[in-house]
Design an enzyme around this catalytic site. Structure first.
Site, PDB file in Angstrom:
ATOM      1  N   GLY A   2      53.977 -57.587 -35.210  1.00 17.27           N
ATOM      2  CA  GLY A   2      54.694 -57.845 -33.960  1.00 17.27           C
ATOM      3  C   GLY A   2      56.015 -58.573 -34.198  1.00 17.27           C
ATOM      4  O   GLY A   2      56.193 -59.260 -35.209  1.00 17.27           O
ATOM      5  N   GLN A   3      56.936 -58.414 -33.261  1.00 22.42           N
ATOM      6  CA  GLN A   3      58.261 -59.042 -33.404  1.00 22.42           C
ATOM      7  C   GLN A   3      58.175 -60.566 -33.476  1.00 22.42           C
ATOM      8  O   GLN A   3      58.810 -61.208 -34.316  1.00 22.42           O
ATOM      9  CB  GLN A   3      59.133 -58.691 -32.199  1.00 22.42           C
ATOM     10  CG  GLN A   3      59.395 -57.235 -31.977  1.00 22.42           C
ATOM     11  CD  GLN A   3      60.429 -57.052 -30.895  1.00 22.42           C
ATOM     12  OE1 GLN A   3      61.622 -57.238 -31.141  1.00 22.42           O
ATOM     13  NE2 GLN A   3      60.007 -56.721 -29.699  1.00 22.42           N
ATOM     14  N   ALA A  35      49.607 -58.109 -28.275  1.00 24.77           N
ATOM     15  CA  ALA A  35      49.385 -57.604 -26.915  1.00 24.77           C
ATOM     16  C   ALA A  35      49.580 -56.105 -26.896  1.00 24.77           C
ATOM     17  O   ALA A  35      50.190 -55.525 -27.803  1.00 24.77           O
ATOM     18  CB  ALA A  35      50.377 -58.252 -25.941  1.00 24.77           C
ATOM     19  N   ASP A  45      57.937 -61.781 -18.220  1.00 22.84           N
ATOM     20  CA  ASP A  45      58.654 -61.809 -16.933  1.00 22.84           C
ATOM     21  C   ASP A  45      58.114 -60.735 -15.977  1.00 22.84           C
ATOM     22  O   ASP A  45      58.312 -60.824 -14.766  1.00 22.84           O
ATOM     23  CB  ASP A  45      60.154 -61.585 -17.168  1.00 22.84           C
ATOM     24  CG  ASP A  45      60.461 -60.315 -17.963  1.00 22.84           C
ATOM     25  OD1 ASP A  45      59.608 -59.891 -18.783  1.00 22.84           O
ATOM     26  OD2 ASP A  45      61.553 -59.751 -17.781  1.00 22.84           O
ATOM     27  N   TYR A  64      51.099 -53.034 -16.991  1.00 22.62           N
ATOM     28  CA  TYR A  64      51.342 -53.989 -18.079  1.00 22.62           C
ATOM     29  C   TYR A  64      51.455 -55.409 -17.522  1.00 22.62           C
ATOM     30  O   TYR A  64      50.792 -56.332 -18.001  1.00 22.62           O
ATOM     31  CB  TYR A  64      52.625 -53.595 -18.830  1.00 22.62           C
ATOM     32  CG  TYR A  64      53.147 -54.673 -19.756  1.00 22.62           C
ATOM     33  CD1 TYR A  64      52.483 -54.971 -20.944  1.00 22.62           C
ATOM     34  CD2 TYR A  64      54.300 -55.405 -19.434  1.00 22.62           C
ATOM     35  CE1 TYR A  64      52.966 -55.974 -21.790  1.00 22.62           C
ATOM     36  CE2 TYR A  64      54.773 -56.396 -20.276  1.00 22.62           C
ATOM     37  CZ  TYR A  64      54.102 -56.673 -21.448  1.00 22.62           C
ATOM     38  OH  TYR A  64      54.573 -57.673 -22.286  1.00 22.62           O
TER      39      TYR A  64
HETATM   40  N1  LIG Z   1      58.574 -57.007 -26.226  1.00 19.76           N
HETATM   41  C1  LIG Z   1      59.026 -57.532 -25.076  1.00 19.76           C
HETATM   42  O1  LIG Z   1      60.083 -57.152 -24.561  1.00 19.76           O
HETATM   43  C2  LIG Z   1      58.263 -58.633 -24.385  1.00 19.76           C
HETATM   44  C3  LIG Z   1      58.760 -59.158 -23.184  1.00 19.76           C
HETATM   45  C4  LIG Z   1      58.066 -60.188 -22.571  1.00 19.76           C
HETATM   46  C5  LIG Z   1      56.906 -60.682 -23.140  1.00 19.76           C
HETATM   47  N2  LIG Z   1      56.430 -60.151 -24.291  1.00 19.76           N
HETATM   48  C6  LIG Z   1      55.173 -60.666 -24.833  1.00 19.76           C
HETATM   49  O2  LIG Z   1      55.486 -61.354 -26.035  1.00 19.76           O
HETATM   50  C7  LIG Z   1      54.414 -61.184 -26.978  1.00 19.76           C
HETATM   51  C8  LIG Z   1      54.965 -60.709 -28.286  1.00 19.76           C
HETATM   52  O3  LIG Z   1      55.597 -59.455 -28.061  1.00 19.76           O
HETATM   53  P1  LIG Z   1      56.222 -58.626 -29.275  1.00 19.76           P
HETATM   54  O4  LIG Z   1      57.466 -57.999 -28.749  1.00 19.76           O
HETATM   55  O5  LIG Z   1      56.256 -59.460 -30.510  1.00 19.76           O
HETATM   56  O6  LIG Z   1      55.113 -57.482 -29.430  1.00 19.76           O
HETATM   57  P2  LIG Z   1      55.191 -56.179 -30.309  1.00 19.76           P
HETATM   58  O7  LIG Z   1      56.314 -56.251 -31.275  1.00 19.76           O
HETATM   59  O8  LIG Z   1      55.083 -55.021 -29.389  1.00 19.76           O
HETATM   60  O9  LIG Z   1      53.854 -56.279 -31.157  1.00 19.76           O
HETATM   61  C9  LIG Z   1      52.612 -56.241 -30.552  1.00 19.76           C
HETATM   62  C10 LIG Z   1      51.618 -56.772 -31.540  1.00 19.76           C
HETATM   63  O10 LIG Z   1      50.331 -56.707 -30.925  1.00 19.76           O
HETATM   64  C11 LIG Z   1      49.449 -56.161 -31.854  1.00 19.76           C
HETATM   65  N3  LIG Z   1      48.353 -55.495 -31.205  1.00 19.76           N
HETATM   66  C12 LIG Z   1      48.384 -54.508 -30.283  1.00 19.76           C
HETATM   67  N4  LIG Z   1      47.134 -54.143 -29.964  1.00 19.76           N
HETATM   68  C13 LIG Z   1      46.306 -54.931 -30.693  1.00 19.76           C
HETATM   69  C14 LIG Z   1      44.902 -55.022 -30.827  1.00 19.76           C
HETATM   70  N5  LIG Z   1      44.075 -54.230 -30.151  1.00 19.76           N
HETATM   71  N6  LIG Z   1      44.388 -55.962 -31.667  1.00 19.76           N
HETATM   72  C15 LIG Z   1      45.203 -56.747 -32.394  1.00 19.76           C
HETATM   73  N7  LIG Z   1      46.535 -56.697 -32.329  1.00 19.76           N
HETATM   74  C16 LIG Z   1      47.075 -55.784 -31.492  1.00 19.76           C
HETATM   75  C17 LIG Z   1      50.265 -55.176 -32.676  1.00 19.76           C
HETATM   76  O11 LIG Z   1      49.559 -54.913 -33.830  1.00 19.76           O
HETATM   77  P3  LIG Z   1      50.123 -54.054 -35.068  1.00 19.76           P
HETATM   78  O12 LIG Z   1      50.978 -55.003 -35.841  1.00 19.76           O
HETATM   79  O13 LIG Z   1      48.867 -53.679 -35.783  1.00 19.76           O
HETATM   80  O14 LIG Z   1      50.837 -52.898 -34.475  1.00 19.76           O
HETATM   81  C18 LIG Z   1      51.551 -55.970 -32.830  1.00 19.76           C
HETATM   82  O15 LIG Z   1      51.443 -56.846 -33.939  1.00 19.76           O
HETATM   83  C19 LIG Z   1      53.397 -60.261 -26.290  1.00 19.76           C
HETATM   84  O16 LIG Z   1      52.381 -61.032 -25.737  1.00 19.76           O
HETATM   85  C20 LIG Z   1      54.179 -59.591 -25.196  1.00 19.76           C
HETATM   86  O17 LIG Z   1      53.357 -59.237 -24.101  1.00 19.76           O
HETATM   87  C21 LIG Z   1      57.087 -59.153 -24.932  1.00 19.76           C
END
Ligand SMILES: NC(=O)c1ccc[n+]([C@@H]2O[C@H](COP(=O)([O-])OP(=O)(O)OC[C@H]3O[C@@H](n4cnc5c(N)ncnc54)[C@H](OP(=O)(O)O)[C@@H]3O)[C@@H](O)[C@H]2O)c1
Length: 301
Positions: free
Chosen positions: A10-11, A61, A103, A126
């Site tokens: 994840g990022q 997530a 958000d 979502y």
């Molecule tokens: N991206 C956005 O724009 C955004 C905006 C607001 C809030 N957020 C929140 O910020 C947090 C971090 O977001 P991010 O952008 O870093 O997410 P991301 O890059 O989309 O990465 C999602 C991560 O969740 C893991 N994942 C998904 N399904 C899973 C499962 N069943 N069991 C275990 N791991 C699982 C993925 O695993 P793999 O590494 O195996 O793929 C990945 O490491 C999240 O909670 C997200 O809801 C994100």
């Protein structure tokens, strides 16, 4: 301090690994599939218990906003039940949890920035599944920091900025939504903020829900324009941006029109404000362009 982060690729997880590398006495490690699978809550306690963390960061997530409309059960299982199981495990281990949320728990009808006291009303699956996660995390983990962030981008994984730069290498003009407003947030800045929380929790910082987003507001179209300007300045791909309305884009999931987050509570509690989105974006785009150039250079060797 040992910090366990959920999600390996994840990022935010990868940003935490990078930023923690600069700090003495902080060890960040990731736990992910198949050992820790949020869709299989029975995997969560064994994975977390054996890792013996001092803090759990719940960053994993189901983040595919459009696909979630067709996979609601899976989105709720991961973002609701799975997030709750992570929080339960943290409580059983006697350690606090930082849980990332979004958000998109808001409907976007407000004209200015959302505060933590505003009532969530998600428009899409979502957002609703993430809200379900917030509720269960707060219920089972009294020692929680729920951080709502927005429009996350980084040099890692997939995100809006990387998609735009890829499209720019294929087309001269890209249509981008201009009537949705928010705060772009660099995952590396979010990682710095989480490490602030980790330090402050030892000093008795108040548990609760916080908004945490990049400083300054923009639209997706102007976000893309700035990314292209930064890319062009670094010798990377760029394209012209054509403004369109969200209604013309017709995404599968409805999205809120305004999700500016006011991060003043986080700033006054933790003494830190995220950098302006333009400053962080310029740095991240410069890095993405340099990384791509070095990969291409290796490929031509
Ligand atoms: N991206 C956005 O724009 C955004 C905006 C607001 C809030 N957020 C929140 O910020 C947090 C971090 O977001 P991010 O952008 O870093 O997410 P991301 O890059 O989309 O990465 C999602 C991560 O969740 C893991 N994942 C998904 N399904 C899973 C499962 N069943 N069991 C275990 N791991 C699982 C993925 O695993 P793999 O590494 O195996 O793929 C990945 O490491 C999240 O909670 C997200 O809801 C994100």
């Amino acid at each position: 301090m040992r910090i366990a982060v959920t999600g390996t690729g994840g990022q935010v997880a990868l940003s935490l690994m990078e930023r923690a590398g600069r700090l003495p006495n902080v060890e960040v490690f990731t736990l992910g599939r198949p050992e820790l699978d949020l869709a299989r809550p029975e995997t969560i306690w064994p994975a977390l218990a054996s890792s013996r963390p001092d803090l759990v960061v719940s960053a994993a997530a189901y983040t595919a906003v459009d696909r979630a409309e067709d996979e609601a059960e899976l989105a709720y299982r991961i973002n609701g039940t799975g997030a709750g199981a992570v929080a339960e495990a943290a409580t059983r281990l006697g350690v606090p949890i930082v849980h990332l949320s979004t958000d998109y728990v808001f409907d976007g009808s407000k004209q200015d920035g959302y505060h933590e006291t505003d009532t969530p009303a998600p428009l899409n699956v979502y957002g609703a599944s993430k809200l379900a996660g917030e509720i269960v995390v707060a219920a089972v983990a009294p020692r929680h920091f729920i951080l709502r962030t927005s429009w996350v981008y980084s040099p890692f994984g997939t995100n809006f900025v990387k998609t735009m730069l890829r499209l720019a290498s294929e087309r001269k003009e890209i249509a981008v939504v201009a009537d949705q407003l928010g705060n772009p947030s660099a995952a590396l800045d979010i990682a710095d903020a989480i490490l602030r929380v980790a330090v402050a929790m030892g000093e008795g910082a108040a548990y609760g829900t916080y908004h945490l987003a990049g400083t300054g507001t923009t639209s997706w179209a102007d976000f893309a324009r700035r990314a292209f300007a930064a890319s062009r300045a670094s010798g990377g791909a760029w394209a012209e941006v054509r403004d369109i309305k969200a209604s013309e884009f017709a995404a599968r999931a409805p999205r809120p029109l305004n999700t500016q987050l006011s991060s003043t509570k986080f700033a006054s509690t933790f003494g830190w404000t995220m950098p302006h989105w333009q400053q962080s974006l310029d740095e991240v785009v410069g890095r993405i362009v340099r990384d791509a150039a070095s990969v291409n250079a290796v490929a031509t060797l």
